[in-house]
Design a protein around this motif. Structure first.
Motif, PDB file in Angstrom:
ATOM      1  N   ALA A 111      13.228  -2.174   0.978  1.00 43.43           N
ATOM      2  CA  ALA A 111      12.581  -3.194   0.149  1.00 43.43           C
ATOM      3  C   ALA A 111      11.142  -3.412   0.607  1.00 43.43           C
ATOM      4  O   ALA A 111      10.573  -4.491   0.412  1.00 43.43           O
ATOM      5  N   LEU A 112      10.539  -2.388   1.223  1.00 44.26           N
ATOM      6  CA  LEU A 112       9.184  -2.508   1.745  1.00 44.26           C
ATOM      7  C   LEU A 112       8.152  -2.482   0.627  1.00 44.26           C
ATOM      8  O   LEU A 112       8.347  -1.833  -0.408  1.00 44.26           O
ATOM      9  N   PRO A 113       7.016  -3.150   0.824  1.00 44.88           N
ATOM     10  CA  PRO A 113       5.933  -3.099  -0.156  1.00 44.88           C
ATOM     11  C   PRO A 113       5.131  -1.804  -0.022  1.00 44.88           C
ATOM     12  O   PRO A 113       5.346  -1.014   0.903  1.00 44.88           O
ATOM     13  N   ILE A 114       4.206  -1.605  -0.926  1.00 45.89           N
ATOM     14  CA  ILE A 114       3.294  -0.471  -0.859  1.00 45.89           C
ATOM     15  C   ILE A 114       2.402  -0.594   0.371  1.00 45.89           C
ATOM     16  O   ILE A 114       2.020  -1.685   0.781  1.00 45.89           O
ATOM     17  N   VAL A 115       2.068   0.545   0.993  1.00 42.98           N
ATOM     18  CA  VAL A 115       1.175   0.571   2.150  1.00 42.98           C
ATOM     19  C   VAL A 115      -0.274   0.449   1.677  1.00 42.98           C
ATOM     20  O   VAL A 115      -0.662   1.071   0.690  1.00 42.98           O
ATOM     21  N   THR A 116      -1.053  -0.337   2.409  1.00 36.50           N
ATOM     22  CA  THR A 116      -2.463  -0.502   2.033  1.00 36.50           C
ATOM     23  C   THR A 116      -3.432   0.120   3.018  1.00 36.50           C
ATOM     24  O   THR A 116      -4.609   0.294   2.697  1.00 36.50           O
ATOM     25  N   ASP A 117      -2.957   0.462   4.231  1.00 36.62           N
ATOM     26  CA  ASP A 117      -3.913   0.971   5.225  1.00 36.62           C
ATOM     27  C   ASP A 117      -3.391   2.211   5.943  1.00 36.62           C
ATOM     28  O   ASP A 117      -3.651   2.412   7.131  1.00 36.62           O
ATOM     29  N   SER A 118      -2.677   3.076   5.233  1.00 37.94           N
ATOM     30  CA  SER A 118      -2.204   4.311   5.845  1.00 37.94           C
ATOM     31  C   SER A 118      -3.314   5.347   5.852  1.00 37.94           C
ATOM     32  O   SER A 118      -3.821   5.742   4.798  1.00 37.94           O
ATOM     33  N   GLU A 119      -3.694   5.800   7.029  1.00 41.01           N
ATOM     34  CA  GLU A 119      -4.732   6.816   7.152  1.00 41.01           C
ATOM     35  C   GLU A 119      -4.324   8.118   6.474  1.00 41.01           C
ATOM     36  O   GLU A 119      -5.108   8.766   5.786  1.00 41.01           O
ATOM     37  N   HIS A 120      -3.052   8.490   6.633  1.00 41.09           N
ATOM     38  CA  HIS A 120      -2.622   9.795   6.140  1.00 41.09           C
ATOM     39  C   HIS A 120      -2.329   9.801   4.645  1.00 41.09           C
ATOM     40  O   HIS A 120      -2.269  10.877   4.042  1.00 41.09           O
ATOM     41  N   ALA A 121      -2.161   8.626   4.033  1.00 42.74           N
ATOM     42  CA  ALA A 121      -1.943   8.580   2.581  1.00 42.74           C
ATOM     43  C   ALA A 121      -3.178   9.013   1.807  1.00 42.74           C
ATOM     44  O   ALA A 121      -3.089   9.278   0.602  1.00 42.74           O
ATOM     45  N   ASN A 122      -4.314   9.088   2.481  1.00 46.56           N
ATOM     46  CA  ASN A 122      -5.552   9.526   1.820  1.00 46.56           C
ATOM     47  C   ASN A 122      -5.759  11.040   1.908  1.00 46.56           C
ATOM     48  O   ASN A 122      -6.746  11.551   1.397  1.00 46.56           O
ATOM     49  N   GLU A 123      -4.842  11.752   2.582  1.00 44.91           N
ATOM     50  CA  GLU A 123      -4.974  13.194   2.720  1.00 44.91           C
ATOM     51  C   GLU A 123      -4.328  13.900   1.532  1.00 44.91           C
ATOM     52  O   GLU A 123      -3.309  13.429   0.997  1.00 44.91           O
ATOM     53  N   PRO A 124      -4.891  15.011   1.090  1.00 43.50           N
ATOM     54  CA  PRO A 124      -4.340  15.728  -0.070  1.00 43.50           C
ATOM     55  C   PRO A 124      -2.870  16.105   0.136  1.00 43.50           C
ATOM     56  O   PRO A 124      -2.494  16.663   1.166  1.00 43.50           O
ATOM     57  N   GLY A 125      -2.054  15.770  -0.845  1.00 42.40           N
ATOM     58  CA  GLY A 125      -0.632  16.070  -0.785  1.00 42.40           C
ATOM     59  C   GLY A 125       0.201  14.998  -0.125  1.00 42.40           C
ATOM     60  O   GLY A 125       1.434  15.029  -0.209  1.00 42.40           O
ATOM     61  N   PHE A 126      -0.436  14.035   0.547  1.00 44.95           N
ATOM     62  CA  PHE A 126       0.290  12.974   1.239  1.00 44.95           C
ATOM     63  C   PHE A 126       0.163  11.625   0.537  1.00 44.95           C
ATOM     64  O   PHE A 126       0.468  10.584   1.125  1.00 44.95           O
ATOM     65  N   GLU A 127      -0.273  11.642  -0.719  1.00 43.22           N
ATOM     66  CA  GLU A 127      -0.446  10.383  -1.446  1.00 43.22           C
ATOM     67  C   GLU A 127       0.870   9.606  -1.563  1.00 43.22           C
ATOM     68  O   GLU A 127       0.874   8.381  -1.706  1.00 43.22           O
ATOM     69  N   PHE A 128       1.997  10.322  -1.506  1.00 43.24           N
ATOM     70  CA  PHE A 128       3.299   9.658  -1.616  1.00 43.24           C
ATOM     71  C   PHE A 128       3.539   8.653  -0.499  1.00 43.24           C
ATOM     72  O   PHE A 128       4.388   7.757  -0.627  1.00 43.24           O
ATOM     73  N   LEU A 129       2.811   8.759   0.612  1.00 40.83           N
ATOM     74  CA  LEU A 129       3.008   7.820   1.714  1.00 40.83           C
ATOM     75  C   LEU A 129       2.655   6.394   1.322  1.00 40.83           C
ATOM     76  O   LEU A 129       3.174   5.436   1.908  1.00 40.83           O
ATOM     77  N   ARG A 130       1.773   6.228   0.324  1.00 39.71           N
ATOM     78  CA  ARG A 130       1.429   4.874  -0.128  1.00 39.71           C
ATOM     79  C   ARG A 130       2.668   4.117  -0.610  1.00 39.71           C
ATOM     80  O   ARG A 130       2.700   2.879  -0.599  1.00 39.71           O
ATOM     81  N   LEU A 131       3.683   4.855  -1.039  1.00 43.22           N
ATOM     82  CA  LEU A 131       4.889   4.222  -1.575  1.00 43.22           C
ATOM     83  C   LEU A 131       5.794   3.686  -0.468  1.00 43.22           C
ATOM     84  O   LEU A 131       6.790   3.029  -0.753  1.00 43.22           O
ATOM     85  N   ASN A 132       5.466   3.986   0.777  1.00 42.08           N
ATOM     86  CA  ASN A 132       6.167   3.433   1.946  1.00 42.08           C
ATOM     87  C   ASN A 132       7.633   3.872   2.035  1.00 42.08           C
ATOM     88  O   ASN A 132       8.537   3.041   2.196  1.00 42.08           O
ATOM     89  N   PRO A 133       7.898   5.187   1.991  1.00 39.32           N
ATOM     90  CA  PRO A 133       9.272   5.647   2.232  1.00 39.32           C
ATOM     91  C   PRO A 133       9.636   5.460   3.697  1.00 39.32           C
ATOM     92  O   PRO A 133       8.772   5.435   4.576  1.00 39.32           O
ATOM     93  N   THR A 134      10.925   5.352   3.978  1.00 37.25           N
ATOM     94  CA  THR A 134      11.336   5.116   5.364  1.00 37.25           C
ATOM     95  C   THR A 134      12.741   5.657   5.606  1.00 37.25           C
ATOM     96  O   THR A 134      13.428   6.122   4.685  1.00 37.25           O
ATOM     97  N   ASN A 135      13.164   5.599   6.854  1.00 37.04           N
ATOM     98  CA  ASN A 135      14.501   6.046   7.255  1.00 37.04           C
ATOM     99  C   ASN A 135      14.842   5.399   8.583  1.00 37.04           C
ATOM    100  O   ASN A 135      14.139   4.485   9.036  1.00 37.04           O
TER     101      ASN A 135
END
Length: 689
Positions: A111-135
């Motif tokens: 139930a996490l919110p969207i990430v706003t300050d992920s360094e790696h979410a700005n890298e090509p192909g890693f945009e999905f990290l903004r959605l804050n998946p976890t395990n």
């Protein structure tokens, strides 16, 4: 708090208590134990919701962190827990208490919110990290990383599954989504082997690219297996001790809060960097340090913010020691990247107090009698500074200790390290004594420098300790006896038998071949030559003469989730397969080697040289799941630079008994480095025999 060795996890979440005032304008709240969920009839079945929640203890701010809200499945309402009568500080962490042979079932909800300050979410192909998946990863546990089967749709301790919150959107197709993709929830079933060691472990997310953000925001808790009584005070002379010592679980977490009250998840080591470094032995504050303006040096302006260093979610709590025999502290470094150099400072005596180490990384420490302090430091991965244990000459000669006690004045804890220590009052000669009125100490970190290309983690006072145990134990022992599981885990045949069924469900791989006799695997830690701002690992096999085997070299590169770097076959009949790895840090900063699903031992220089005392391998006494790697001296941009002598590395050789089949990872457990690519996939397969 219940006495040690009776009902370790009988503690319940407690409300705030009156503070203990230490000096003018300084008042510390008493440290509260994390809430506990215990297994019943061999099963712990919980709902675990990863969510945003306020952190009420970090005054004057009330920042929003990310926490695990946990409740028993029997009382959960759909995919949420019932509201508590009063807000709970979930940020501090929760204790899942299990016993060997138990089953842990987790219905895990994102139930996490969207990430706003992920360094790696700005890298090509890693945009999905903004959605804050976890395990979820159960760090240090010797459990299967299984995938679902037709009869069981749940996962084991498997980092190759990501749960997305569908409210945040769905990820675009990308080869960097290196895991099974699920939405909203995932079920985990983690079977604890019957021969699993009793000890102290923890759980945290392991989503590559976001691990630092998620742990820094608060996603971490602890797992306790069995009882301390299973390995402490096992000899007859200790029979009167257990009920006179208490136990505490201390979870070290840190959080950077900006002036506007928002959290800096992508932590900056210069957040508190003062213009003039503090003098040795002094700190930047009690439980926190003020943010600084680093714009002149090209950094950020953190003025008005604070960097909080908490224990169980509390900054600078008061720790009253009341039991006659003192306390056993179970400490875990649950920070994303921060290293701690811990000591217990007695200001009245102007010295560091002696503590006895009982266990490291979840495995009890029991080296053979006669092991010297310098040997203990070496086989312990240089995680502590051993000193002779005071007063051993007064130990009952008719009941000698069955192991060499490990006493220390300092603990070097990289991220993910755990240690269990006996803390009791000692006089100016380090002898155990009844404390005088007002006796106190400070638990503090002296600050850590990780090398010329590394970081400076600040010096902070973490807690005030008050020795209120105004009576002494009858026949007080100078040291506690310890019965370690290290010897059993060095050759874990019983554990292998427990895991036979789980391993049999994994398909064999004919391409997996055993190392030839005398060969080792060599793992390089460095930045890839093609991207000096990233982190990576390299690999080669070396022969019995330390020479690289032609055709095995893989240059330092960022994490490739699709290609296992190492494949290990188990022995015939599911027998453990033992390998030696040489881990070589070529970087100008320290790293922290960690591998899942195993515990390993550091091989001593004497053993490598063939000069160890026959029948007494010092490494039998200490098993680890992470070990710090000191930075290289000099500059090596490539492995070839190292071969040419441009830098001097300080390798460690570790011996790893593989017992668990499946796919998992090894990596640097400084999460900035892991997220940046310093990780590799390993495959262990059952034997074809």
């Amino acid at each position: 708090m219940n006495p040690l060795l009776t009902r370790l996890c009988g503690v319940r979440a407690a409300s705030a208590v009156a503070g203990v005032c230490l000096a003018a304008h300084v008042c510390a709240a008493e440290l509260q134990e994390p809430p506990v969920f215990e297994s019943v009839n061999g099963v712990l079945d919980i709902l675990m919701v990863a969510k945003a929640a306020s952190v009420p203890t970090l005054t004057p701010f009330v920042p929003t962190g990310w926490v695990y809200e946990i409740c028993l499945r029997s009382v959960s309402i759909a995919d949420r827990c019932p509201s508590a009568a009063a807000p709970l500080n979930y940020y501090g962490g929760t204790n899942l208490h299990l016993n060997p042979g138990d089953t842990l079932r987790i219905h895990f909800v994102n139930a996490l919110p969207i990430v706003t300050d992920s360094e790696h979410a700005n890298e090509p192909g890693f945009e999905f990290l903004r959605l804050n998946p976890t395990n979820i990863h159960t760090h240090g546990m010797l459990v299967s990383p299984h995938y679902p089967t037709e009869g069981d749709p749940s996962y084991g301790d498997n980092v190759f599954v990501l749960t997305f919150n569908s409210a945040n959107g769905k990820p675009a197709v990308s080869p960097h989504v290196h895991s099974v993709v699920r939405y909203d929830y995932t079920d985990y079933t983690i079977q604890v082997p019957a021969d699993h060691p009793s000890g102290f472990f923890w759980f945290h997310p392991h989503a590559h690219g976001l691990a630092l953000n998620q742990v820094s925001a608060g996603l971490a808790g602890i797992i306790t297996v069995g009882s301390v009584q299973d390995y402490v005070c096992i000899q007859p002379g200790c029979s009167g001790v257990p009920g006179k010592i208490d136990v505490r679980n201390l979870i070290l977490k840190d959080m950077q809060v900006r002036a506007d009250g928002t959290v800096q998840d992508q932590e900056d080591p210069d957040f508190c960097a003062p213009a003039t470094p503090p003098a040795p032995g002094t700190s930047l504050g009690q439980g926190s340090c003020p943010g600084q303006d680093e714009t002149v040096a090209g950094g950020s302006n953190f003025s008005g913010g604070r960097w909080y260093f908490t224990i169980d979610g509390q900054p600078f709590p008061s720790v009253p020691i009341k039991a006659p025999g003192g306390e056993i502290w179970r400490l875990t470094n649950a920070s994303g990247s921060v290293g701690y150099d811990l000591d217990l400072w007695n200001p009245g005596q102007q010295r560091q107090m002696v503590m006895q180490v009982l266990a490291v990384d979840g495995v009890a420490v029991s080296p053979p009698p006669g092991t010297q302090p310098q040997q203990l430091a070496e086989i312990g991965g240089n995680k502590f500074d051993p000193v002779p244990c005071p007063g051993l000459q007064s130990q009952n000669p008719s009941d000698p200790l069955q192991n060499e006690p490990l006493c220390v004045t300092r603990l070097h804890m990289m991220p993910s390290s755990r240690v269990e220590v006996w803390v009791t009052y000692r006089d100016a000669n380090d002898a155990i004594a009844i404390p005088p009125a007002g006796a106190a100490a400070i638990l503090r970190t002296a600050g850590v420098n990780t090398g010329p290309a590394g970081d400076n983690w600040p010096a902070v006072d973490l807690a005030s300790v008050h020795f209120n145990n105004r009576s002494a134990m009858a026949g007080s022992a100078a040291a506690l006896s310890v019965k370690g599981a290290a010897s059993d885990l060095k050759k874990p045949t019983a554990l292998a038998a427990d895991l036979r069924a789980a391993n049999a469900a994994v398909a064999p791989d004919p391409t997996c071949t055993s190392l030839p006799a005398g060969h080792m695997r060599r793992i390089f830690f460095n930045a890839p030559a093609s991207n000096p701002d990233a982190f990576g690992l390299g690999y080669e096999e070396i022969d019995e003469n330390g020479e690289a085997v032609p055709g095995t070299f893989q240059d330092v590169a960022q994490f490739d989730p699709m290609r296992p770097t190492v494949c290990v076959p188990l022995g015939p009949g599911n027998a453990p397969a033992t390998e030696r790895w040489q881990v070589v840090n070529l970087a100008g900063e320290d790293h922290n080697f960690h591998i899942h699903q195993v515990h390993f031992r550091v091989v001593s220089a004497a053993e490598l040289a063939g000069t160890a005392v026959p029948g007494q391998v010092m490494g039998d006494g200490v098993l680890l799941d992470n070990v710090p790697l000191v930075h290289a001296d000099g500059v090596c941009n490539t492995v070839q630079d190292w071969r040419n002598g441009a830098c001097t590395a300080h390798p460690a050789v570790v011996e790893i008994p593989f017992t668990i089949a499946g796919d998992f990872v090894y990596h640097c457990h400084i999460l900035e480095h892991e997220d940046g690519g310093m990780m590799a996939r390993i495959r262990v397969r059952p034997s074809r025999d």
